[in-house]
Design a protein around this motif. Structure first.
Motif, PDB file in Angstrom:
ATOM      1  N   MET A   1      33.812 130.122  94.807  1.00 22.35           N
ATOM      2  CA  MET A   1      34.135 129.823  93.446  1.00 22.35           C
ATOM      3  C   MET A   1      34.373 131.105  92.741  1.00 22.35           C
ATOM      4  O   MET A   1      34.438 132.123  93.384  1.00 22.35           O
ATOM      5  CB  MET A   1      32.942 129.057  92.869  1.00 22.35           C
ATOM      6  N   ALA A   2      34.372 131.159  92.133  1.00 27.35           N
ATOM      7  CA  ALA A   2      33.810 130.017  91.521  1.00 27.35           C
ATOM      8  C   ALA A   2      33.085 130.362  90.278  1.00 27.35           C
ATOM      9  O   ALA A   2      31.899 130.374  90.219  1.00 27.35           O
ATOM     10  CB  ALA A   2      32.887 129.392  92.419  1.00 27.35           C
ATOM     11  N   LEU A   3      33.829 130.562  89.388  1.00 26.08           N
ATOM     12  CA  LEU A   3      33.268 130.752  88.083  1.00 26.08           C
ATOM     13  C   LEU A   3      33.882 129.661  87.243  1.00 26.08           C
ATOM     14  O   LEU A   3      34.958 129.188  87.542  1.00 26.08           O
ATOM     15  CB  LEU A   3      33.679 132.135  87.578  1.00 26.08           C
ATOM     16  N   THR A   4      33.169 129.248  86.230  1.00 22.93           N
ATOM     17  CA  THR A   4      33.716 128.214  85.376  1.00 22.93           C
ATOM     18  C   THR A   4      34.949 128.742  84.660  1.00 22.93           C
ATOM     19  O   THR A   4      35.176 129.946  84.588  1.00 22.93           O
ATOM     20  CB  THR A   4      32.677 127.808  84.331  1.00 22.93           C
ATOM     21  N   ILE A 106      31.047 122.093  89.781  1.00 27.42           N
ATOM     22  CA  ILE A 106      30.089 121.578  88.804  1.00 27.42           C
ATOM     23  C   ILE A 106      30.448 120.147  88.437  1.00 27.42           C
ATOM     24  O   ILE A 106      31.620 119.829  88.229  1.00 27.42           O
ATOM     25  CB  ILE A 106      30.077 122.443  87.518  1.00 27.42           C
ATOM     26  N   HIS A 144      28.407 132.746  77.942  1.00 27.09           N
ATOM     27  CA  HIS A 144      28.798 131.455  78.495  1.00 27.09           C
ATOM     28  C   HIS A 144      27.688 130.429  78.216  1.00 27.09           C
ATOM     29  O   HIS A 144      26.522 130.692  78.467  1.00 27.09           O
ATOM     30  CB  HIS A 144      28.998 131.655  80.008  1.00 27.09           C
ATOM     31  N   LEU A 146      26.583 126.640  79.134  1.00 27.47           N
ATOM     32  CA  LEU A 146      26.867 125.536  80.061  1.00 27.47           C
ATOM     33  C   LEU A 146      25.856 124.418  79.837  1.00 27.47           C
ATOM     34  O   LEU A 146      24.650 124.623  79.931  1.00 27.47           O
ATOM     35  CB  LEU A 146      26.778 126.043  81.511  1.00 27.47           C
ATOM     36  N   ILE A 154      25.170 121.583  89.922  1.00 25.17           N
ATOM     37  CA  ILE A 154      26.063 122.699  90.256  1.00 25.17           C
ATOM     38  C   ILE A 154      25.968 122.912  91.758  1.00 25.17           C
ATOM     39  O   ILE A 154      24.883 123.129  92.295  1.00 25.17           O
ATOM     40  CB  ILE A 154      25.662 123.989  89.508  1.00 25.17           C
ATOM     41  N   HIS A 157      27.808 128.054  95.207  1.00 29.02           N
ATOM     42  CA  HIS A 157      28.981 128.910  95.000  1.00 29.02           C
ATOM     43  C   HIS A 157      28.503 130.321  94.728  1.00 29.02           C
ATOM     44  O   HIS A 157      27.342 130.564  94.394  1.00 29.02           O
ATOM     45  CB  HIS A 157      29.796 128.414  93.796  1.00 29.02           C
ATOM     46  N   TYR A 202      16.479 133.982  84.455  1.00 27.89           N
ATOM     47  CA  TYR A 202      16.682 134.421  85.837  1.00 27.89           C
ATOM     48  C   TYR A 202      17.713 135.535  85.852  1.00 27.89           C
ATOM     49  O   TYR A 202      18.605 135.591  84.995  1.00 27.89           O
ATOM     50  CB  TYR A 202      17.109 133.259  86.752  1.00 27.89           C
ATOM     51  N   HIS A 214      24.582 130.197  94.946  1.00 26.73           N
ATOM     52  CA  HIS A 214      23.541 129.577  94.120  1.00 26.73           C
ATOM     53  C   HIS A 214      23.996 128.194  93.668  1.00 26.73           C
ATOM     54  O   HIS A 214      25.192 127.924  93.544  1.00 26.73           O
ATOM     55  CB  HIS A 214      23.161 130.463  92.930  1.00 26.73           C
ATOM     56  N   ARG A 234      20.284 120.006  80.664  1.00 18.51           N
ATOM     57  CA  ARG A 234      19.899 121.426  80.652  1.00 18.51           C
ATOM     58  C   ARG A 234      21.051 122.265  80.112  1.00 18.51           C
ATOM     59  O   ARG A 234      22.191 122.102  80.523  1.00 18.51           O
ATOM     60  CB  ARG A 234      19.572 121.869  82.075  1.00 18.51           C
ATOM     61  N   SER A 236      22.326 126.142  79.747  1.00 19.35           N
ATOM     62  CA  SER A 236      22.049 127.521  80.145  1.00 19.35           C
ATOM     63  C   SER A 236      22.907 128.472  79.312  1.00 19.35           C
ATOM     64  O   SER A 236      24.067 128.180  78.991  1.00 19.35           O
ATOM     65  CB  SER A 236      22.284 127.730  81.638  1.00 19.35           C
ATOM     66  N   ILE A 238      24.321 132.015  79.616  1.00 19.09           N
ATOM     67  CA  ILE A 238      24.528 132.909  80.759  1.00 19.09           C
ATOM     68  C   ILE A 238      25.248 134.182  80.316  1.00 19.09           C
ATOM     69  O   ILE A 238      26.320 134.126  79.705  1.00 19.09           O
ATOM     70  CB  ILE A 238      25.361 132.201  81.853  1.00 19.09           C
ATOM     71  N   ARG A 240      26.944 137.759  81.579  1.00 23.56           N
ATOM     72  CA  ARG A 240      27.518 138.452  82.740  1.00 23.56           C
ATOM     73  C   ARG A 240      28.056 139.789  82.277  1.00 23.56           C
ATOM     74  O   ARG A 240      28.350 139.973  81.094  1.00 23.56           O
ATOM     75  CB  ARG A 240      28.653 137.628  83.359  1.00 23.56           C
TER      76      ARG A 240
END
Ligand code: OGA
Ligand code: MN
Length: 260
Positions: A1-4, A106, A144, A146, A154, A157, A202, A214, A234, A236, A238, A240
């Protein structure tokens, strides 16, 4: 992937050089990282990081993983969680949950990104960044967001290094969950489960970021050390850093996305 799709968009914007966090500023609440547990338990790893088939792991890989993967319990307070939720809720509410991500990684999610936050939220985001990245890291200006439906998941990826730098870090809101990591070359043996409590942080870097896929387990199989960890909706948050500029293709086009 893989990223949204949002991640891809975000990561096309800036260029940077990266220094991995040395993580030297020890917050005393940080008990759930491998290195700090050296003080507290007979396990080499923390209670939120469960290495499966540990006896089959090469020692050097285990050591690298323990260096590169961290879970910080109670990274934010209840009030801070509410602040972040309140801030992203209006935008998320206007979006529908999507059945599947563009690369099928996802299911049942909605997502957005945000660069402008209230002063309170900004200080929380800055704390996530300070804890997760080196002081000279070039952060993505957009964070991000999500939103995973209770019945969403998920799939395994690795965030594409074309769109994402050396660190992925996230705070979990509203629900506990289990993040499973599987080594890309031995997915059935080299497995780690992370217990991502609501309000925990995390951090995946190094081998944890590049060599392990993950995933976030679906509610029906959401188990940590045999204990069922109910998965509700949930969100998240995120953070990066930017990918190495050599990875970015000049032909990459920004995706169409909607800001908060
Ligand atoms: C992703 C991802 C994890 C999370 O968006 O690529 O892996 O914590 N998200 O939501
Ligand atoms: Mn990911």
């Amino acid at each position: 992937m893989a990223l949204t799709a949002v991640g891809r968009q975000v990561l096309l914007r800036q260029k940077f050089s990266f220094l991995r966090s040395t993580l030297l500023s020890v917050d005393r609440r940080v008990v759930n990282t491998c290195q700090f547990d050296l003080y507290s338990s007979d396990s080499p790893c923390s209670s939120a990081i469960h290495i499966i088939n540990e006896e089959k792991w090469p020692v050097t890989l285990r050591q690298a993983f323990e260096r590169d993967c961290h879970v910080v319990l109670d990274f934010i307070t209840d009030a801070e969680e509410a602040t972040l939720c309140d801030e992203v809720a209006p935008r998320l509410k206007r979006l529908r949950y999507e059945q599947a991500h563009w690369d099928d990684a996802i299911h049942l999610y909605r997502e957005t990104e945000r660069s402008q936050w209230s002063p309170t939220a900004t200080s929380i985001i800055n704390r996530i960044k300070t804890r997760s990245f080196g002081s000279d890291a070039q952060h993505l200006s957009h964070v991000h967001v999500l939103d995973l439906h209770k019945d969403g998941l998920i799939k395994p990826h690795i965030d594409s290094s074309r769109y994402c730098g050396d660190v992925v870090s996230g705070v979990s809101l509203l629900s506990d969950s289990v993040m499973r990591l599987r080594h890309k070359d031995d997915e059935e043996t080299l497995i780690v489960d992370l217990l991502l409590r609501r309000r925990s942080l995390y951090i995946l870097s190094g081998v944890a970021r590049y060599d392990f896929k993950h995933e976030i387990l679906a509610d029906a199989v959401s188990k940590f050390k045999e204990e069922w960890i109910p998965r509700d909706r949930r969100i998240s948050i995120i953070c990066r850093d930017l990918p190495k500029s050599v990875n970015a293709s000049p032909t990459d086009k920004p995706l169409d996305f909607k800001n908060l």
